[in-house]
Design an enzyme around this catalytic site. Structure first.
Site, PDB file in Angstrom:
ATOM      1  N   VAL A  85       0.857  -1.181   0.000  1.00 35.32           N
ATOM      2  CA  VAL A  85       0.000   0.000   0.000  1.00 35.32           C
ATOM      3  C   VAL A  85       0.893   1.231   0.000  1.00 35.32           C
ATOM      4  CG1 VAL A  85      -1.743   1.307   1.272  1.00 35.32           C
ATOM      5  CG2 VAL A  85      -1.884  -1.190   1.157  1.00 35.32           C
ATOM      6  N   GLU A 121      19.265 -13.269  22.053  1.00 34.85           N
ATOM      7  CA  GLU A 121      19.041 -14.607  21.493  1.00 34.85           C
ATOM      8  C   GLU A 121      19.984 -14.887  20.332  1.00 34.85           C
ATOM      9  OE1 GLU A 121      14.351 -15.159  22.782  1.00 34.85           O
ATOM     10  OE2 GLU A 121      14.823 -14.493  20.747  1.00 34.85           O
TER      11      GLU A 121
END
Length: 434
Positions: free
Chosen positions: A83, A174
């Site tokens: 968009v 992580e």
């Protein structure tokens, strides 16, 4: 966009992330026509992107086709496009494949990496918000080692095996832990002709602790786990520039590295067309009220990372995480049905179920509303929650089997350069070296 006309009011959802998918599922059988738009034809389980980047999982195991989510829903449509703008005056969106009128518009475009205006860092570093970006990181990591074995000059090979992660939030922590495990058990077998002990994993944080959105107890436990894995943590250090080889900071500290992964911040992925007063410029999020209505508009809503709902408990908006996004999506599904039938909508109240991060094998930290714990049990809780949250039985099964295999064999079979990542090399080889 070739969407059939309908007597039902049309809801257009921009974005197929956690918020958009939660909303779409909730709108099933709500007496509304729904059009879901995304620039990818799949939903990405972003919390496990770091495992794709480090070879623990293949990309297909954390992606799920959006059309498969809605294929049995009546009067539901998906269109693959981006968009470009919202025409609020005429109530239509303008996309790459055409325009589409809406009765209700929901912006669920999520977030993107925030480089805080530094174009050189943006140009030379790596980000990890999408599957293609994760695959690029995986390819670059492996290509660096392939390149390192071709030179005897340590001044050239060391930067190739020196990794700098900027930002010690859950993603940075992580990823640092996963790289440390690769160094410990995998890379030394793949590259016996390299001294893997010289590989460095640097985690740079601009404030005084890692995981600063979690409890002090979890932050300390995560830092201890990382240091035991050999990760070097640099706190109160702010990266000021990266030219593709050298990182400069706000101190005398510098790094020579071929790989910088930027996880230091995110900002909303805004769609053009809304009034400037509706935007929080600093973080590029959209101001919404307690019903997720965009400030200044009755028929436009925003949910998830892009939405900034300022409350007494969350004066800067809810955390940009999956849980607020899914909860907002689910409630908005009910509220749109209420709005469509003339009933009073229900205000959103965030139910904080806690947060967690994994550091490595048997190592994780978990914050629940009244409990904080770490270690092996936290690691099992982390695995269960993430498995349960994946979309699709096949993805759950594939990820579980991969984790079991990786745990037993201490291996990661996804270390494949499927799509080479082209980055300008700073090494010029002589004929003798080649």
């Amino acid at each position: 966009m070739n969407i059939p006309n309908s007597t039902l009011k049309r809801v257009v959802i921009i974005g197929g992330g956690f918020a958009g998918i939660a909303l779409a599922k909730k709108l099933r059988n709500k007496n509304l026509q729904v059009v879901l738009i995304d620039k990818h034809n799949y939903h990405t389980f972003q919390p496990l992107l770091y495992q794709v980047a480090t070879g623990g999982l293949e990309a297909g195991s954390i992606a799920y086709p959006i059309r498969k989510v809605i294929q049995e829903y009546q009067d539901f449509y998906f269109r693959l496009t981006s968009v470009k703008e919202i025409d609020t005056k005429n109530q239509k969106i303008i996309s790459e494949i055409g325009d589409l009128h809406y009765d209700y518009l929901v912006i669920a475009t999520g977030s993107k990496t925030n480089y805080f205006g530094n174009k050189e860092i943006e140009r030379n570093s790596m980000s990890m918000k999408t599957i293609p970006q994760s695959l690029n990181i995986r390819s670059l990591i492996l290509e660096n080692f392939e390149q390192a074995v071709l030179t005897k000059d340590v001044n050239e090979s060391n930067p190739l095996t020196n990794f700098v992660l900027v930002g010690a939030g859950p993603t940075g922590v992580e990823l640092a832990g996963a790289l440390a495990e690769m160094k410990k058990a995998i890379l030394q077998k793949d590259y016996p002709d390299l001294d893997i002990s010289k590989m460095q994993i640097n985690l740079v944080q601009s404030n005084d602790r890692v995981l600063n959105t979690m409890s002090e107890k979890s932050s300390q436990a995560a830092e201890k786990f990382l240091e035991e894995l050999g990760v070097k943590i640099w706190k109160n250090v702010r990266v000021t520039n990266y030219d593709g080889r050298t990182i400069t900071t706000n101190s005398d500290l510098t790094f020579e590295t071929a790989t910088v992964i930027w996880t230091a911040g995110v900002q909303g992925a805004v769609v053009f067309g809304l009034d400037a007063n509706s935007l929080v410029e600093r973080v590029a999020r959209i101001r919404v009220n307690e019903f997720n209505q965009v400030k200044g508009y009755d028929t436009i809503f925003a949910i998830g990372d892009i939405a900034s709902m300022e409350t007494a408990d969350y004066p800067q908006g809810h955390p940009m995480m999956a849980q607020p996004a899914m909860q907002q999506g689910k409630l908005l599904g009910d509220n749109l049905a209420k709005l469509n039938s003339g009933r009073i909508m229900t205000p959103f109240v965030y139910n904080d179920k806690g947060s967690m991060a994994t550091i490595g094998r048997n190592l994780a930290v978990v914050d629940l509303p009244h409990y904080h714990f770490s270690g092996v049990f936290a690691w099992f809780v982390w695995m269960f929650v993430h498995l349960f949250s994946l979309i699709g039985f096949k993805n759950k099964a594939v990820v579980f089997l991969n984790w079991v295999y990786n745990y037993i064999r201490f291996d990661r079979e996804g270390r494949l350069i499927i799509r080479p990542y082209k980055k300008k090399s700073f090494i010029t080889f002589t004929s003798d070296e080649v």
